[in-house]
Design a protein around this motif. Sequence first.
Motif, PDB file in Angstrom:
ATOM      1  N   ILE A   1       0.875  -1.168   0.000  1.00 56.72           N
ATOM      2  CA  ILE A   1       0.000   0.000   0.000  1.00 56.72           C
ATOM      3  C   ILE A   1       0.913   1.219   0.000  1.00 56.72           C
ATOM      4  N   VAL A   2       0.827   2.014  -1.053  1.00 57.10           N
ATOM      5  CA  VAL A   2       1.647   3.213  -1.176  1.00 57.10           C
ATOM      6  C   VAL A   2       0.759   4.419  -0.908  1.00 57.10           C
ATOM      7  N   LEU A   3       1.160   5.230   0.055  1.00 56.26           N
ATOM      8  CA  LEU A   3       0.387   6.420   0.423  1.00 56.26           C
ATOM      9  C   LEU A   3       0.926   7.620  -0.342  1.00 56.26           C
ATOM     10  N   ALA A   4       0.143   8.109  -1.301  1.00 59.50           N
ATOM     11  CA  ALA A   4       0.602   9.188  -2.174  1.00 59.50           C
ATOM     12  C   ALA A   4      -0.432  10.297  -2.310  1.00 59.50           C
ATOM     13  N   GLY A   5      -1.260  10.477  -1.313  1.00 56.05           N
ATOM     14  CA  GLY A   5      -2.326  11.474  -1.414  1.00 56.05           C
ATOM     15  C   GLY A   5      -2.146  12.683  -0.536  1.00 56.05           C
ATOM     16  N   GLY A   6      -0.962  12.861   0.028  1.00 54.95           N
ATOM     17  CA  GLY A   6      -0.741  13.983   0.942  1.00 54.95           C
ATOM     18  C   GLY A   6      -0.681  15.321   0.228  1.00 54.95           C
ATOM     19  N   THR A   7      -0.621  16.369   1.025  1.00 55.17           N
ATOM     20  CA  THR A   7      -0.636  17.726   0.477  1.00 55.17           C
ATOM     21  C   THR A   7       0.750  18.280   0.195  1.00 55.17           C
TER      22      THR A   7
ATOM     23  N   ASP B   1       8.236   1.012  -8.881  1.00 55.58           N
ATOM     24  CA  ASP B   1       9.014   0.093  -9.708  1.00 55.58           C
ATOM     25  C   ASP B   1       9.951  -0.777  -8.880  1.00 55.58           C
ATOM     26  N   SER B   2      10.293  -0.349  -7.667  1.00 55.56           N
ATOM     27  CA  SER B   2      11.220  -1.119  -6.831  1.00 55.56           C
ATOM     28  C   SER B   2      10.529  -2.106  -5.890  1.00 55.56           C
ATOM     29  N   VAL B   3       9.208  -2.104  -5.867  1.00 57.74           N
ATOM     30  CA  VAL B   3       8.449  -3.045  -5.049  1.00 57.74           C
ATOM     31  C   VAL B   3       8.636  -4.443  -5.637  1.00 57.74           C
ATOM     32  N   PRO B   4       8.705  -5.485  -4.805  1.00 57.46           N
ATOM     33  CA  PRO B   4       8.899  -6.840  -5.338  1.00 57.46           C
ATOM     34  C   PRO B   4       7.920  -7.190  -6.457  1.00 57.46           C
ATOM     35  N   ARG B   5       8.454  -7.753  -7.515  1.00 59.39           N
ATOM     36  CA  ARG B   5       7.642  -8.163  -8.670  1.00 59.39           C
ATOM     37  C   ARG B   5       6.617  -9.206  -8.227  1.00 59.39           C
ATOM     38  N   GLY B   6       5.446  -9.123  -8.781  1.00 63.32           N
ATOM     39  CA  GLY B   6       4.396 -10.078  -8.465  1.00 63.32           C
ATOM     40  C   GLY B   6       3.533  -9.674  -7.286  1.00 63.32           C
ATOM     41  N   TRP B   7       3.958  -8.671  -6.524  1.00 62.10           N
ATOM     42  CA  TRP B   7       3.145  -8.217  -5.400  1.00 62.10           C
ATOM     43  C   TRP B   7       2.082  -7.249  -5.916  1.00 62.10           C
ATOM     44  N   PRO B   8       0.829  -7.428  -5.507  1.00 63.54           N
ATOM     45  CA  PRO B   8      -0.183  -6.437  -5.852  1.00 63.54           C
ATOM     46  C   PRO B   8       0.155  -5.099  -5.182  1.00 63.54           C
ATOM     47  N   VAL B   9      -0.072  -4.003  -5.912  1.00 58.43           N
ATOM     48  CA  VAL B   9       0.230  -2.665  -5.405  1.00 58.43           C
ATOM     49  C   VAL B   9      -1.050  -1.839  -5.406  1.00 58.43           C
ATOM     50  N   VAL B  10      -1.391  -1.276  -4.250  1.00 57.24           N
ATOM     51  CA  VAL B  10      -2.504  -0.339  -4.104  1.00 57.24           C
ATOM     52  C   VAL B  10      -1.884   1.024  -3.824  1.00 57.24           C
ATOM     53  N   VAL B  11      -2.222   2.019  -4.641  1.00 51.72           N
ATOM     54  CA  VAL B  11      -1.721   3.370  -4.418  1.00 51.72           C
ATOM     55  C   VAL B  11      -2.898   4.245  -4.007  1.00 51.72           C
ATOM     56  N   VAL B  12      -2.746   4.909  -2.872  1.00 53.02           N
ATOM     57  CA  VAL B  12      -3.771   5.813  -2.370  1.00 53.02           C
ATOM     58  C   VAL B  12      -3.356   7.223  -2.768  1.00 53.02           C
ATOM     59  N   GLY B  13      -4.081   7.789  -3.715  1.00 55.91           N
ATOM     60  CA  GLY B  13      -3.758   9.117  -4.211  1.00 55.91           C
ATOM     61  C   GLY B  13      -4.443   9.370  -5.534  1.00 55.91           C
ATOM     62  N   VAL B  14      -4.039  10.459  -6.177  1.00 60.54           N
ATOM     63  CA  VAL B  14      -4.589  10.829  -7.476  1.00 60.54           C
ATOM     64  C   VAL B  14      -3.841  10.056  -8.561  1.00 60.54           C
TER      65      VAL B  14
ATOM     66  N   THR C   1      -6.872   4.155  -5.380  1.00 59.28           N
ATOM     67  CA  THR C   1      -7.996   4.474  -4.511  1.00 59.28           C
ATOM     68  C   THR C   1      -7.718   5.822  -3.855  1.00 59.28           C
ATOM     69  N   ARG C   2      -8.701   6.349  -3.165  1.00 59.25           N
ATOM     70  CA  ARG C   2      -8.538   7.607  -2.423  1.00 59.25           C
ATOM     71  C   ARG C   2      -9.018   7.402  -0.995  1.00 59.25           C
ATOM     72  N   GLU C   3      -8.411   8.153  -0.086  1.00 62.72           N
ATOM     73  CA  GLU C   3      -8.864   8.136   1.293  1.00 62.72           C
ATOM     74  C   GLU C   3     -10.141   8.965   1.405  1.00 62.72           C
ATOM     75  N   THR C   4     -10.908   8.691   2.451  1.00 64.76           N
ATOM     76  CA  THR C   4     -12.135   9.438   2.714  1.00 64.76           C
ATOM     77  C   THR C   4     -12.011  10.124   4.053  1.00 64.76           C
ATOM     78  N   PRO C   5     -12.100  11.472   4.025  1.00 70.04           N
ATOM     79  CA  PRO C   5     -12.181  12.351   2.861  1.00 70.04           C
ATOM     80  C   PRO C   5     -10.809  12.521   2.218  1.00 70.04           C
ATOM     81  N   PRO C   6     -10.774  12.939   0.933  1.00 73.59           N
ATOM     82  CA  PRO C   6      -9.469  13.215   0.318  1.00 73.59           C
ATOM     83  C   PRO C   6      -8.700  14.230   1.168  1.00 73.59           C
ATOM     84  N   GLY C   7      -7.436  13.929   1.432  1.00 70.95           N
ATOM     85  CA  GLY C   7      -6.641  14.794   2.299  1.00 70.95           C
ATOM     86  C   GLY C   7      -6.855  14.508   3.771  1.00 70.95           C
ATOM     87  N   GLY C   8      -7.513  13.379   4.090  1.00 75.62           N
ATOM     88  CA  GLY C   8      -7.847  13.036   5.470  1.00 75.62           C
ATOM     89  C   GLY C   8      -6.697  12.489   6.291  1.00 75.62           C
TER      90      GLY C   8
END
Length: 186
Positions: free
Chosen positions: A6-12, A36-49, A60-67
């Motif tokens: 899970i990569v958190l990329a939705g900050g301000t 790109d450096s995350v182990p190959r074959g692992w599912p990646v979820v990015v939280v952000g735009v 996906t996005r957090e609720t509320p965006p910027g929360g």
Amino acid sequence: MQSSVIVLAGGTSRRFGADKTSQPFGTSTVLGHLVDSVPRGWPVVVVGVPTPLPREVVWTRETPPGGGPLAAMTAGFSLVTTDLAVVVAGDMPFGGRVCQLLADELDAEPDVDAVAARRGAAHSNPLLAAYRVAAARLALPADCTNLPARLLLTALRHLELLVDDDAALGVDTPEALAQARRRLRA
């Protein structure tokens, strides 16, 4: 045991002054290099735009965006289908290289719910940590808006794993980004 990331990329990016994850880094961006450096074959979820990345991810996005990061972690954990997940802040371009170490350490410790990275004398980092998904979901408060991510670690049985400075380097400022670029070229 297979893990997800899970990569958190939705900050301000307030301290940086611009979106730090989209800054050029090597042949990609800070976020692109990390993903790109995350182990190959692992599912990646990015939280952000959503932005173009070098591999397939689920957005996906957090609720509320910027929360805040805890709200972002909640959004990420809701989409993970593996038993373990490693959370990495999107501004840690070298964080992907310790994902396997964190997951392996957690997998080897059945009585522990999380393994958090720590560098030097710093505190354990909830934004560079492996979690048992079921335990994390149970420990997350119903309303996570603007709560510190450290709350999740304090609610879980966890260990620390000492990592090198580069792995835990966050590019919160232009100076930190310049330092990370120097380390990338070295």
